[in-house]
Design an enzyme around this catalytic site. Structure first.
Site, PDB file in Angstrom:
ATOM      1  N   SER A 135      12.428  45.245  43.563  1.00  0.00           N
ATOM      2  CA  SER A 135      12.557  43.804  43.790  1.00  0.00           C
ATOM      3  C   SER A 135      12.821  43.533  45.260  1.00  0.00           C
ATOM      4  O   SER A 135      13.379  44.397  45.966  1.00  0.00           O
ATOM      5  CB  SER A 135      13.727  43.253  42.962  1.00  0.00           C
ATOM      6  OG  SER A 135      14.020  41.922  43.307  1.00  0.00           O
ATOM      7  N   TYR A 148      22.063  43.126  38.863  1.00  0.00           N
ATOM      8  CA  TYR A 148      20.607  43.280  38.936  1.00  0.00           C
ATOM      9  C   TYR A 148      20.193  43.668  40.353  1.00  0.00           C
ATOM     10  O   TYR A 148      19.416  44.623  40.555  1.00  0.00           O
ATOM     11  CB  TYR A 148      19.921  41.983  38.523  1.00  0.00           C
ATOM     12  CG  TYR A 148      18.414  42.027  38.643  1.00  0.00           C
ATOM     13  CD1 TYR A 148      17.638  42.547  37.619  1.00  0.00           C
ATOM     14  CD2 TYR A 148      17.764  41.550  39.783  1.00  0.00           C
ATOM     15  CE1 TYR A 148      16.254  42.609  37.732  1.00  0.00           C
ATOM     16  CE2 TYR A 148      16.393  41.605  39.900  1.00  0.00           C
ATOM     17  CZ  TYR A 148      15.635  42.132  38.873  1.00  0.00           C
ATOM     18  OH  TYR A 148      14.264  42.197  38.997  1.00  0.00           O
TER      19      TYR A 148
END
Length: 243
Positions: A135, A148
């Protein structure tokens, strides 16, 4: 990575980025196996794409990951591409009463699962490519999704090491680094503002065709190239309320 005539396993292949990858790899003449927790979602994909192979698997559970590998080794021992795509994102604070329970779930799915699958699937003599989906938050964390962001930073770091470790075995390691995209990650409606998955998929396939191993798009492309001061400013912009 060659783009056709592969047998590919995509974790979380029934939705979001995973579904985008599934559709494109099928279009490119590959055999695609997708796994996920929800049989109903897997069947929806199989109904639309009859060539896709589905299997229900909860990757947060060690025994289910081991059972998945056993099934692959017995029924699809020619599998040559593993795509670690599945991930969960929870908006939370360390002050939440259930913070640690939520964090353990994210760690199990986002970190333990890909590491375990890699260690298992490296036993396949046919394996020649691993793709890990990280990400843009690997580089600049979003405070609203602290665990996350940290799990993706860990997977990014591990992917760099993995690429070096597997060079001698001629196994290619590719990192897919998406920005926020218009998916249901974290909850429905949270990312409605973001670019479409199809645009992202088209962009990274152009990069795959060129033989690139760090695949980026939009915000993630900028952030991967950013220096320390640019990263600091990005963190402030993303996380500090305007005064």
């Amino acid at each position: 990575m060659k783009l056709s005539n592969n047998k590919i396993l995509i974790t979380g292949g029934a939705s979001g980025i995973g579904l985008g990858l599934t559709k494109r790899f099928i279009k490119e003449n590959n055999t695609v196996i997708i796994i996920g927790r929800r049989e109903s979602e897997l069947k929806k994909v199989a109904d639309q794409y009859p060539s896709v192979i589905i299997r229900v698997c909860d990757l947060s559970v060690v025994k289910e990951r081991e059972a998945l590998y056993t099934w692959i080794s017995e029924n699809h021992k020619d599998l040559n591409v593993l795509i670690n795509n599945v991930g969960i994102q929870q908006w939370m604070s360390v002050l939440d009463e259930l913070f640690f329970e939520k964090a353990k779930k994210e760690l199990a799915v986002n970190v333990e699962a890909p590491l375990h699958l890699i260690s298992l699937f490296l036993k396949l003599a046919s394996l020649d490519t691993i793709l890990n989906v990280t990400s843009g938050l690997s580089f600049v964390p979003l405070v609203k999704v602290p665990v996350y962001s940290a799990t993706k930073a860990m997977l990014h770091s591990f992917t760099l090491s993995l690429r070096e470790m597997l060079k001698a075995k001629n196994i290619e390691v590719i990192e897919i680094i998406p920005p926020a995209l218009n998916t249901d990650l974290g909850g429905k409606g949270l990312h409605d503002y973001a670019p479409l998955v199809n645009d992202f998929i088209n962009a990274i396939f152009l990069q795959l065709e060129k033989g690139e191993t760090e695949l980026t798009f939009g915000f993630s492309d900028a952030i991967v190239k950013a220096g320390p001061e640019q990263l600091r400013q990005a963190f402030i912009k993303m996380n500090v309320p305007a005064s």
